[in-house]
Design a protein around this motif. Structure first.
Motif, mmCIF file in Angstrom:
data_model
loop_
_atom_site.group_PDB
_atom_site.id
_atom_site.type_symbol
_atom_site.label_atom_id
_atom_site.label_comp_id
_atom_site.label_asym_id
_atom_site.label_seq_id
_atom_site.Cartn_x
_atom_site.Cartn_y
_atom_site.Cartn_z
ATOM 1 N N PHE A 168 0.832 -1.220 0.000
ATOM 2 C CA PHE A 168 0.000 0.000 0.000
ATOM 3 C C PHE A 168 0.863 1.265 0.000
ATOM 4 N N LEU A 169 2.219 1.136 0.169
ATOM 5 C CA LEU A 169 3.105 2.295 0.067
ATOM 6 C C LEU A 169 3.721 2.440 -1.335
ATOM 7 N N ASN A 170 3.540 1.447 -2.188
ATOM 8 C CA ASN A 170 4.115 1.476 -3.546
ATOM 9 C C ASN A 170 3.221 2.320 -4.451
ATOM 10 N N TYR A 171 3.338 3.640 -4.307
ATOM 11 C CA TYR A 171 2.464 4.552 -5.051
ATOM 12 C C TYR A 171 2.737 4.554 -6.560
ATOM 13 N N ILE A 176 -1.101 7.409 -6.330
ATOM 14 C CA ILE A 176 -0.992 8.230 -5.098
ATOM 15 C C ILE A 176 -2.322 8.294 -4.363
ATOM 16 N N ASP A 177 -3.413 8.439 -5.135
ATOM 17 C CA ASP A 177 -4.725 8.536 -4.473
ATOM 18 C C ASP A 177 -5.060 7.288 -3.679
ATOM 19 N N THR A 178 -4.740 6.102 -4.221
ATOM 20 C CA THR A 178 -4.999 4.855 -3.488
ATOM 21 C C THR A 178 -4.138 4.778 -2.236
ATOM 22 N N MET A 179 -2.865 5.196 -2.392
ATOM 23 C CA MET A 179 -1.989 5.193 -1.205
ATOM 24 C C MET A 179 -2.520 6.129 -0.121
ATOM 25 N N LEU A 180 -2.993 7.291 -0.519
ATOM 26 C CA LEU A 180 -3.512 8.238 0.479
ATOM 27 C C LEU A 180 -4.772 7.693 1.169
ATOM 28 N N TRP A 181 -5.625 6.994 0.384
ATOM 29 C CA TRP A 181 -6.805 6.385 1.009
ATOM 30 C C TRP A 181 -6.397 5.356 2.068
ATOM 31 N N TRP A 182 -5.428 4.528 1.732
ATOM 32 C CA TRP A 182 -4.976 3.533 2.710
ATOM 33 C C TRP A 182 -4.332 4.197 3.935
ATOM 34 N N LEU A 183 -3.572 5.239 3.706
ATOM 35 C CA LEU A 183 -2.964 5.937 4.854
ATOM 36 C C LEU A 183 -4.025 6.591 5.736
ATOM 37 N N ALA A 184 -5.073 7.115 5.098
ATOM 38 C CA ALA A 184 -6.163 7.706 5.891
ATOM 39 C C ALA A 184 -6.887 6.652 6.725
ATOM 40 N N ILE A 185 -7.083 5.500 6.124
ATOM 41 C CA ILE A 185 -7.741 4.403 6.875
ATOM 42 C C ILE A 185 -6.876 3.974 8.060
ATOM 43 N N PHE A 186 -5.564 3.845 7.827
ATOM 44 C CA PHE A 186 -4.662 3.472 8.913
ATOM 45 C C PHE A 186 -4.657 4.525 10.031
ATOM 46 N N ALA A 187 -4.649 5.793 9.633
ATOM 47 C CA ALA A 187 -4.648 6.863 10.642
ATOM 48 C C ALA A 187 -5.921 6.831 11.487
ATOM 49 N N ALA A 188 -7.066 6.618 10.845
ATOM 50 C CA ALA A 188 -8.331 6.559 11.596
ATOM 51 C C ALA A 188 -8.354 5.371 12.540
ATOM 52 N N VAL A 189 -7.877 4.227 12.051
ATOM 53 C CA VAL A 189 -7.870 3.038 12.910
ATOM 54 C C VAL A 189 -6.930 3.218 14.089
ATOM 55 N N ILE A 190 -5.770 3.852 13.849
ATOM 56 C CA ILE A 190 -4.812 4.069 14.942
ATOM 57 C C ILE A 190 -5.401 5.005 16.003
ATOM 58 N N LEU A 191 -6.070 6.071 15.543
ATOM 59 C CA LEU A 191 -6.701 6.989 16.508
ATOM 60 C C LEU A 191 -7.817 6.293 17.292
ATOM 61 N N ILE A 192 -8.614 5.487 16.608
ATOM 62 C CA ILE A 192 -9.701 4.771 17.304
ATOM 63 C C ILE A 192 -9.136 3.823 18.349
ATOM 64 N N VAL A 193 -8.131 3.041 17.965
ATOM 65 C CA VAL A 193 -7.519 2.107 18.926
ATOM 66 C C VAL A 193 -6.853 2.872 20.065
ATOM 67 N N GLY A 194 -6.174 3.991 19.737
ATOM 68 C CA GLY A 194 -5.522 4.779 20.786
ATOM 69 C C GLY A 194 -6.503 5.339 21.790
ATOM 70 N N TYR A 195 -7.643 5.845 21.316
ATOM 71 C CA TYR A 195 -8.624 6.409 22.265
ATOM 72 C C TYR A 195 -9.366 5.318 23.029
ATOM 73 N N ILE A 196 -9.475 4.135 22.452
ATOM 74 C CA ILE A 196 -10.056 3.023 23.224
ATOM 75 C C ILE A 196 -9.171 2.700 24.423
ATOM 76 N N PHE A 197 -7.866 2.658 24.204
ATOM 77 C CA PHE A 197 -6.942 2.396 25.316
ATOM 78 C C PHE A 197 -6.908 3.563 26.304
ATOM 79 N N TRP A 198 -7.020 4.799 25.801
ATOM 80 C CA TRP A 198 -7.041 5.940 26.718
ATOM 81 C C TRP A 198 -8.284 5.916 27.608
ATOM 82 N N ILE A 199 -9.435 5.561 27.037
ATOM 83 C CA ILE A 199 -10.666 5.462 27.845
ATOM 84 C C ILE A 199 -10.535 4.361 28.892
ATOM 85 N N LEU A 200 -9.960 3.226 28.516
ATOM 86 C CA LEU A 200 -9.737 2.158 29.497
ATOM 87 C C LEU A 200 -8.810 2.622 30.618
ATOM 88 N N ASP A 201 -7.748 3.326 30.233
ATOM 89 C CA ASP A 201 -6.822 3.838 31.253
ATOM 90 C C ASP A 201 -7.506 4.840 32.176
#
Length: 384
Positions: A168-171, A176-201
């Motif tokens: 997904f990094l081989n633009y 480039i547009d496909t790579m950016l979509w995948w990066l956006a999905i990864f960023a959203a998932v990372i933020l969701i997982v991060g805030y799930i752990f913050w709420i648990l903490d």
């Protein structure tokens, strides 16, 4: 909420550090210098350094609080990065692309290390150290890695083995547009997982209960008096006996007499009748009778004063009670002086009439006194 055991924390952190160091060695042994371009290598290397340093700090600093981490932000970033590795593997399988892995090393890096890091945080770390904006720091760490791979790929020769380690990094091939979509999905998932752990903490630290404001409920307590079975019997106070006015008749010289109660004050024969029986002791008894009659006259009525000529006789009639009148119920007398004078005038007339009839008797008493006194003197002279 954590286990406050220094030895257990040291052992567990050393185990995680050793496993991460082993995974790093396997990566370099399998891919050589190209292992630097893999995210798994960076996660395993940073985890080995961090957890070994954390264990040594707890071991040698006895004053250190048990459960206090060296860098809570880095600890959270490693946990989120381990979960991101598992997510990357799922995406690569979905795209049917090549994912570089060294045998069973993916189980150690993608499953065992993230699971052990989460267990270390749950069991031995003090909760409440993560802040609200920490998930963005964790996202920044992974974003820095992706930017470094994209930037270094332009300067590498085309004959290099792993210019873009993940598909997904081989633009140049996917766009480039496909790579950016995948990066956006990864960023959203990372933020969701991060805030799930913050709420648990945040919830495990006990700060959530302080932030929740419950509605105030007013409680009304009704107290009822319960009578004791073995209570003392109530003392019933007897009403005070009211003074009674006794109206007497049968004698012309006795006025109205006040007594406390009819039962307590029964009528007795007058003292003058008892004195008649002893004629020898007439002088002494007559003196006592006169004093008693004078006392009764003073206590009978304060307003009425007997005249000097009035004296009691021995021939008085017995007292008879006609009526009882409560003194407490009487109202202050505000009658005219004419009404008060009528009974007194009658009594004075009667006393004056008796005084005239009693004069010869008094003269006889005086003669008897003189005779008794002379006889006593003669008896004394004879004895002497």
């Amino acid at each position: 909420m954590h286990i406050q055991s220094r030895a257990a924390m040291i052992v567990f952190n050393f185990v995680i550090g050793v496993l991460a160091a082993l995974a790093t060695w396997i990566q370099f042994f399998s891919f050589g210098n190209d292992a630097w371009r893999l995210l798994a290598t960076w996660v395993a290397l940073i985890a080995a350094i961090y957890y070994i340093l954390n264990a040594t700090a707890v071991l040698f600093s006895k004053r250190r609080i048990i459960g206090l981490e060296l860098c809570p932000v880095l600890q959270g970033g490693l946990i989120v990065a381990g979960i991101t590795l598992l997510l990357i593997r799922i995406v690569c399988y979905a795209m049917d692309s090549y994912l570089p892995s060294a045998g069973l090393n993916f189980l150690l890096i993608d499953l065992i290390l993230p699971l052990f890091m989460i267990m270390s945080w749950v069991m031995f770390s003090i909760k409440g150290k993560w802040r609200v904006h920490d998930p963005f720091y964790w996202l920044a760490m992974l974003t820095a890695y992706f930017c470094a791979i994209l930037a270094s790929g332009e300067f590498m020769p085309r004959s290099a083995r792993m210019i873009y380690p993940y598909e997904f990094l081989n633009y140049p091939s996917i766009g480039i547009d496909t790579m950016l979509w995948w990066l956006a999905i990864f960023a959203a998932v990372i933020l969701i997982v991060g805030y799930i752990f913050w709420i648990l903490d945040f919830t495990l630290s006990g700060k959530l209960s302080k932030c929740i404001v419950l509605p105030k409920i007013k409680t009304v307590v009704i107290e009822e008096e319960v009578e004791d079975e073995e209570s003392e019997p109530e003392v019933v106070e007897k009403p005070e006996e009211k003074p009674v006015k006794l109206v007497t008749t049968g004698s012309r010289n006795l006025p109205v007499i006040r007594a406390q109660a009819a039962k307590k004050a029964p009528t007795k024969p007058s003292s003058t009748q008892a004195k008649k029986t002893d004629q020898k002791s007439t002088p002494t008894s007559s003196n006592s009778s006169q004093s008693k009659t004078s006392d009764t006259k003073k206590s009978s009525s304060k307003t009425e004063k007997p005249t000097k000529n009035t004296q009691t006789t021995a021939n008085t009639a017995p007292v008879r009670i006609i009526a009882k009148i409560n003194i407490a119920d009487e109202k202050p007398t505000s009658e005219k002086p004419e009404q008060n004078t009528t009974p007194t005038s009658q009594t004075t007339k009667r006393q004056s009439e008796k005084a005239q009839t009693d004069k010869p008797q008094n003269s006889q008493l005086s003669t008897n006194k003189k005779s008794t006194n002379t006889s006593k003197r003669e008896a004394k002279e004879e004895k002497s």
